[in-house]
Design a protein around this motif. Structure first.
Motif, PDB file in Angstrom:
ATOM      1  N   ALA A  94      -3.083  -8.136  -4.034  1.00 18.24           N
ATOM      2  CA  ALA A  94      -3.776  -8.115  -2.748  1.00 18.24           C
ATOM      3  C   ALA A  94      -5.270  -8.229  -3.001  1.00 18.24           C
ATOM      4  O   ALA A  94      -5.769  -7.849  -4.068  1.00 18.24           O
ATOM      5  CB  ALA A  94      -3.465  -6.815  -2.011  1.00 18.24           C
ATOM      6  N   PRO A 133       1.630   2.275   4.870  1.00 20.61           N
ATOM      7  CA  PRO A 133       1.346   0.855   5.141  1.00 20.61           C
ATOM      8  C   PRO A 133       2.214   0.330   6.277  1.00 20.61           C
ATOM      9  O   PRO A 133       3.327   0.806   6.493  1.00 20.61           O
ATOM     10  CB  PRO A 133       1.702   0.163   3.813  1.00 20.61           C
ATOM     11  N   GLN A 144      -0.456  -3.953  -3.999  1.00 21.72           N
ATOM     12  CA  GLN A 144      -1.584  -3.255  -3.408  1.00 21.72           C
ATOM     13  C   GLN A 144      -2.240  -2.285  -4.385  1.00 21.72           C
ATOM     14  O   GLN A 144      -3.449  -2.097  -4.380  1.00 21.72           O
ATOM     15  CB  GLN A 144      -1.127  -2.481  -2.170  1.00 21.72           C
ATOM     16  N   THR A 145      -1.415  -1.656  -5.228  1.00 24.81           N
ATOM     17  CA  THR A 145      -1.929  -0.668  -6.173  1.00 24.81           C
ATOM     18  C   THR A 145      -1.173  -0.779  -7.486  1.00 24.81           C
ATOM     19  O   THR A 145       0.052  -0.914  -7.500  1.00 24.81           O
ATOM     20  CB  THR A 145      -1.775   0.765  -5.628  1.00 24.81           C
ATOM     21  N   ARG A 188       2.321  -8.509  -1.415  1.00 26.92           N
ATOM     22  CA  ARG A 188       1.329  -8.481  -2.494  1.00 26.92           C
ATOM     23  C   ARG A 188       1.324  -7.105  -3.144  1.00 26.92           C
ATOM     24  O   ARG A 188       1.733  -6.115  -2.541  1.00 26.92           O
ATOM     25  CB  ARG A 188      -0.078  -8.786  -1.960  1.00 26.92           C
ATOM     26  N   ASP A 248      -7.701  -6.553  -1.915  1.00 24.93           N
ATOM     27  CA  ASP A 248      -8.340  -5.255  -2.135  1.00 24.93           C
ATOM     28  C   ASP A 248      -7.508  -4.351  -3.040  1.00 24.93           C
ATOM     29  O   ASP A 248      -7.548  -3.122  -2.935  1.00 24.93           O
ATOM     30  CB  ASP A 248      -8.600  -4.548  -0.800  1.00 24.93           C
ATOM     31  N   VAL A 249      -6.739  -4.954  -3.949  1.00 29.33           N
ATOM     32  CA  VAL A 249      -5.901  -4.188  -4.876  1.00 29.33           C
ATOM     33  C   VAL A 249      -6.726  -3.151  -5.632  1.00 29.33           C
ATOM     34  O   VAL A 249      -7.906  -3.356  -5.922  1.00 29.33           O
ATOM     35  CB  VAL A 249      -5.203  -5.145  -5.876  1.00 29.33           C
ATOM     36  N   GLN A 250      -6.072  -2.034  -5.942  1.00 24.45           N
ATOM     37  CA  GLN A 250      -6.714  -0.995  -6.748  1.00 24.45           C
ATOM     38  C   GLN A 250      -5.925  -0.776  -8.028  1.00 24.45           C
ATOM     39  O   GLN A 250      -4.689  -0.716  -8.002  1.00 24.45           O
ATOM     40  CB  GLN A 250      -6.789   0.328  -5.984  1.00 24.45           C
ATOM     41  N   ASP A 277       2.714  -0.510  -6.384  1.00 21.89           N
ATOM     42  CA  ASP A 277       2.938  -0.369  -4.947  1.00 21.89           C
ATOM     43  C   ASP A 277       2.715  -1.728  -4.301  1.00 21.89           C
ATOM     44  O   ASP A 277       1.733  -2.410  -4.618  1.00 21.89           O
ATOM     45  CB  ASP A 277       1.952   0.627  -4.324  1.00 21.89           C
ATOM     46  N   MET A 278       3.615  -2.111  -3.404  1.00 23.17           N
ATOM     47  CA  MET A 278       3.538  -3.431  -2.785  1.00 23.17           C
ATOM     48  C   MET A 278       3.488  -3.320  -1.269  1.00 23.17           C
ATOM     49  O   MET A 278       4.200  -2.514  -0.678  1.00 23.17           O
ATOM     50  CB  MET A 278       4.743  -4.266  -3.209  1.00 23.17           C
ATOM     51  N   VAL A 279       2.664  -4.142  -0.657  1.00 23.04           N
ATOM     52  CA  VAL A 279       2.530  -4.172   0.796  1.00 23.04           C
ATOM     53  C   VAL A 279       2.368  -5.627   1.228  1.00 23.04           C
ATOM     54  O   VAL A 279       1.551  -6.357   0.662  1.00 23.04           O
ATOM     55  CB  VAL A 279       1.314  -3.346   1.271  1.00 23.04           C
ATOM     56  N   ASP A 280       3.166  -6.022   2.226  1.00 23.68           N
ATOM     57  CA  ASP A 280       3.025  -7.352   2.826  1.00 23.68           C
ATOM     58  C   ASP A 280       3.037  -8.472   1.783  1.00 23.68           C
ATOM     59  O   ASP A 280       2.233  -9.397   1.828  1.00 23.68           O
ATOM     60  CB  ASP A 280       1.741  -7.398   3.660  1.00 23.68           C
TER      61      ASP A 280
END
Length: 313
Positions: free
Chosen positions: A202, A169, A280-281, A278, A204-206, A273-276
């Motif tokens: 996020a 990311p 993310q997963t 938020r 588009d979180v999964q 898992d975090m990105v920006d």
């Protein structure tokens, strides 16, 4: 390589000093606690029975662990292709190896996301990348460990870097912000707060579940903040009525939590898992084969039978 004879006692002490490094190396190569421990044990047996002491026990043992791991990875590819559902690495709560000079590389390389990126590499690429990029072995030792020339190892490293860096990311979350975000997520999860969950996910979180066909998965793959928030919001409040508990902990260097049944046995592990800024997963691990090193494992099927009989609010 220059060798000399050495007393068995000092050889044992040398090995014990190197054991944290060897385990951490094997784990990053294999993504499995059990397989890493087996590789380290096999390395000890080979070291113990070597008639002469290598000039560098660290280089010798690291090479042995690497070669064993490469062989395991080659056979694991077939097994993972036949795996039921999504495959995730075996969770690690505490990394035994510390090196202040490599702390950033060590922390980054042990995350679930990083280990899954390493799965894209060939066994040789993975070995070269981990030895060089994570543990900073010189190219001579890397080449000796994988049985290739230094020039070939440099080419393997270039390919590995391209694969790994293209999948990373672009925006990471610093540690303090990560902990605040995780606390908000787990508070909302405990409370069944759909809006609270949606606020930290996020778009588009999964939600990815790994049960390996040996436990009920929370989900195979669910995508999108609304769907994930609604699914998670219905889960824990009902589990709490069955006296299940949620214990926050660090999983592979990232925020996570352990879900225990009423007897305190481990039923699932959650890793974020975090990105920006938020989440993310959300990864859920329920395969009992991957949880046994954490303590007694719950009967997740029995827990599910009770769960489905708990009325929704």
């Amino acid at each position: 390589m220059t060798c000399h004879r050495v007393h068995v006692g000092s050889r044992t002490e040398e090995f014990q000093e190197l054991r944290p490094l060897l385990f951490s190396l094997a784990y990053r190569l294999l993504g499995s606690v059990a397989e890493a421990e087996d590789a380290v044990q096999e390395a000890w047996l080979r070291y113990e029975t070597t008639p002469t002491r290598p000039r560098s026990p660290k280089a010798f043992l690291s090479a042995v662990v690497t070669r064993i791991s490469i062989d395991v990875l080659r056979s694991a590819r077939v097994r993972r292709e036949q795996y039921v559902g999504e495959w995730l690495p075996e969770p690690l709560l505490t990394d035994p190896y510390e090196d202040p000079a490599r702390s950033a590389e060590l922390a980054d390389s042990v995350s679930m996301a990083a280990l899954l990126l390493l799965e894209r590499l060939s066994p040789l690429e993975r070995a070269v990348f981990v030895l060089r990029e994570v543990f900073a072995f010189d190219f001579a030792d890397v080449a000796a460990a994988v049985g290739r020339s230094e020039g070939a190892c440099r080419q393997l490293l270039v390919r590995a870097r391209d694969h790994v860096h293209s999948g990373r990311p672009r925006f990471e979350v610093d540690r303090q912000a990560r902990e605040v975000l995780a606390a908000r997520f787990f508070d909302a999860f405990r409370d069944g707060d759909v809006e609270g969950l949606r606020d930290v996910l996020a778009a588009d979180v999964q939600l990815v579940g790994d049960a390996g066909g040996k436990a009920p998965a929370l989900a195979r793959i669910v995508v999108g903040a609304d769907k994930v928030a609604r699914l998670l919001a219905t889960a824990f409040p009902r589990l709490a009525r069955l006296d299940a508990t949620l214990e926050q902990c660090e999983v592979n260097g990232q925020p996570g939590a352990m879900l225990r049944d009423r007897e305190g046995k481990v039923a699932y592990l959650l890793a974020l898992d975090m990105v920006d800024g938020r989440i993310q997963t959300v990864r859920s691990l329920g395969n009992p084969d991957k949880l046994g090193h954490l303590g007694p494992v719950a009967d997740a099927w029995a827990l599910r039978r009770e769960f489905i009989n708990v009325p929704r609010d």
